[in-house]
Design a protein around this motif. Structure first.
Motif, PDB file in Angstrom:
ATOM      1  N   GLN A 400      46.893  46.325  36.973  1.00 43.28           N
ATOM      2  CA  GLN A 400      47.578  45.679  38.092  1.00 43.28           C
ATOM      3  C   GLN A 400      46.727  45.699  39.347  1.00 43.28           C
ATOM      4  N   ASN A 401      46.149  46.841  39.670  1.00 44.17           N
ATOM      5  CA  ASN A 401      45.367  46.960  40.894  1.00 44.17           C
ATOM      6  C   ASN A 401      44.052  46.192  40.818  1.00 44.17           C
ATOM      7  N   HIS A 403      43.596  43.411  39.155  1.00 47.18           N
ATOM      8  CA  HIS A 403      43.952  41.996  39.343  1.00 47.18           C
ATOM      9  C   HIS A 403      44.297  41.704  40.808  1.00 47.18           C
ATOM     10  N   GLU A 404      45.021  42.632  41.446  1.00 49.54           N
ATOM     11  CA  GLU A 404      45.405  42.416  42.839  1.00 49.54           C
ATOM     12  C   GLU A 404      44.205  42.456  43.774  1.00 49.54           C
ATOM     13  N   GLN A 405      43.287  43.381  43.552  1.00 53.28           N
ATOM     14  CA  GLN A 405      42.158  43.576  44.459  1.00 53.28           C
ATOM     15  C   GLN A 405      41.006  42.611  44.187  1.00 53.28           C
ATOM     16  N   GLY A 407      41.136  39.819  41.529  1.00 52.04           N
ATOM     17  CA  GLY A 407      41.467  38.501  40.990  1.00 52.04           C
ATOM     18  C   GLY A 407      40.477  38.056  39.932  1.00 52.04           C
ATOM     19  N   ALA A 475      45.386  53.293  42.888  1.00 45.46           N
ATOM     20  CA  ALA A 475      45.365  52.227  43.895  1.00 45.46           C
ATOM     21  C   ALA A 475      44.292  52.463  44.957  1.00 45.46           C
ATOM     22  N   ARG A 482      36.685  47.978  45.705  1.00 44.37           N
ATOM     23  CA  ARG A 482      36.607  46.688  46.410  1.00 44.37           C
ATOM     24  C   ARG A 482      35.711  46.808  47.634  1.00 44.37           C
TER      25      ARG A 482
END
Length: 489
Positions: A400-401, A403-405, A407, A475, A482
């Motif tokens: 999840q993280n 993909h969120e951070q 893409g 997270a 990132r």
């Protein structure tokens, strides 16, 4: 050689010293001999005379002289006393070398790509995306301690007083045979299960059953580096079998390179996480039959599948006894225990019993007995469920993280199983740069460079594990990545 007249010796003792009195005497006489203050053939002062001079007991001097005699500095001549032996005193005076500089150089020269260095680096940062370690509090300490006490308080004195050889398979081999049959479909008798000290120990044993002049080993590339290291130490030739190009390329390489042995991780390929589909498994087994080959199946991490049921082992499909099955307890219970096991086909079992007829058990009797009870009493199954639940949760959090951070800036394979993700980072950095910049941001990620041996590593690919990192650190750990990899994002 006739003994000379007893020589006078300057020997003193310090009653306040922590060094025993006899040893004080022994050390001073030894130094007198090595420094040539007394020569070959010289008599030592009599025990009675020296004890009177030093005002110590007769036993003290006798013990000192006896130690000198045992070590070869003097000999006891009947009716003459202790006489100095003819020795190369010049050699004995050579100073003991200072090994520290050489040891430090050897340590400094050790490869930074080795697993030990990766592991040490992970322990030095806040966010360690380890692919091998477990949660710090995951070991079932209370249960293990209780089982250990039960084993020790049983009537085990005879077992602890002798080597743990038995005519029948021990409790662990029987427990593992039942467990493997029920959970992995492995076709075996307890006699075929051989317990080893770690996967590297098991591999070394297997390779010693082969002929390095005849048996070329096919190794998945990228693949498990320990296999390469053990095989090369034992003098085997290796050929690459691509693990990242699909089933057709994998099988084609087997026929093209024609190895006699292939090492594979079909249920969760290491490190890519790919699964060898049923068609590929049957083709692999057909190759082994046609080529008179041998397959070593490493089934590590088989316990961890998060959205599908476990995949049956390759060995469960083998109708020709071509598969040597290999697994361990490191991924579920403890990597520190260093317990692995292999299931040998009858032909290899016979060879093992001949080659290792004089070998001692590789794992202690106590560890084997406790693990046997841990499995037989249902603790293993309960522990697997607990570990799989925790890893599933962290697996989902990491996905999840990412993909969120990131893409579309990352590609991911190996999801839904195992203890790590195989991640491609599309920012133009090399593996070395990706690892370095992550470390500078307080996160440790893992290069795949050492898993390649015939071709260059894929520079954008890394391993991000979720088995050891705390849930709460995932997270912020991905946020640190990132900052390292997309600083302008």
């Amino acid at each position: 050689m006739a003994a000379k007249k007893a020589r006078e010796l300057l020997v003193t003792v310090d009653e306040a010293s922590e060094e025993p009195l006899y040893r004080q005497v022994y050390l001073q006489v030894r130094e007198a001999i090595t420094r040539n203050r007394i020569a070959a053939g010289d008599k030592l002062p009599s025990i009675r005379k020296l004890s009177q001079t030093l005002q110590v007991s007769h036993t003290t001097i006798e013990q000192a002289y006896l130690q000198l005699s045992v070590e070869g500095y003097v000999r006891n001549v009947p009716r003459s006393g202790y006489v100095v032996e003819a020795l190369d005193t010049k050699f004995l005076r050579i100073p003991i070398p200072d090994n520290e500089p050489g040891v430090r150089r050897a340590e400094a020269d050790r490869s930074c790509n080795a697993f030990y260095a990766e592991n040490a680096a992970g322990g030095a940062v806040k966010y360690d995306f380890s692919y091998a370690n477990l949660q710090p509090d995951s070991f079932p300490l209370k249960t293990w301690r209780s089982l250990t006490n039960d084993v020790l308080y049983a009537n085990t004195a005879p077992d602890l007083a002798r080597y743990s050889y038995t005519h029948e398979p021990n409790n662990l081999r029987r427990a593992l045979a039942r467990h493997l049959n029920q959970t992995r479909g492995v076709n075996c008798m307890p006699e075929q299960v051989v317990v080893q000290a770690g996967t590297d120990g098991a591999l070394a044993t297997i390779f010693q059953l082969l002929d390095r002049k005849k048996h070329v080993i096919g190794l998945e590339e990228p693949g498990y580096a320990t296999v390469r290291e053990v095989a090369q130490r034992l003098g085997f030739k290796l050929v690459p079998i691509p693990s990242n190009q699909g089933t057709d390329a994998f099988i084609e390489a087997l026929y093209r390179h024609n190895p006699k042995v292939v090492f594979t991780t079909p249920s969760h390929q290491f490190p890519t996480g790919n699964v060898l589909p049923l068609e590929g498994r049957t083709e692999l087994l057909k190759w082994a039959q046609k080529a008179n080959g041998v397959i070593i199946e490493d089934d590590s991490c088989n316990e961890y599948r998060y959205n599908t049921s476990p995949i049956p082992s390759l060995q469960s499909l083998d109708v020709n006894n071509r598969v040597i099955y290999l697994c361990n307890v490191s991924k579920v219970l403890s990597p520190a225990l260093r317990i692995s096991y292999m299931v040998l086909p009858p032909k290899f079992l016979g060879r093992y019993l001949r080659v290792f007829n004089y070998a001692h058990p590789a794992v202690s009797w106590l560890d084997q007995e406790v693990l046997a009870r841990f499995i037989s009493e249902g603790h293993w199954d309960a522990h697997v469920r607990k570990m799989a639940k925790g890893n599933h949760r962290r697996h989902d959090l990491l996905l999840q993280n990412l993909h969120e951070q990131f893409g579309d800036m990352v590609s991911i394979s190996g999801a839904d199983a195992g203890m790590h993700l195989y991640v491609g980072v599309k920012n133009g950095m090399t593996q070395r740069d990706l690892v370095r910049t992550a470390y500078e941001q307080g996160a440790n990620v893992y290069s795949t460079a050492r898993f390649w041996f015939a071709n260059p590593a894929e520079q954008d690919k890394l391993m991000l594990g979720f088995s050891a990192i705390a849930d709460a650190d995932i997270a912020p750990g991905v946020a640190a990545l990132r900052n390292a990899w997309l600083p302008e994002g």
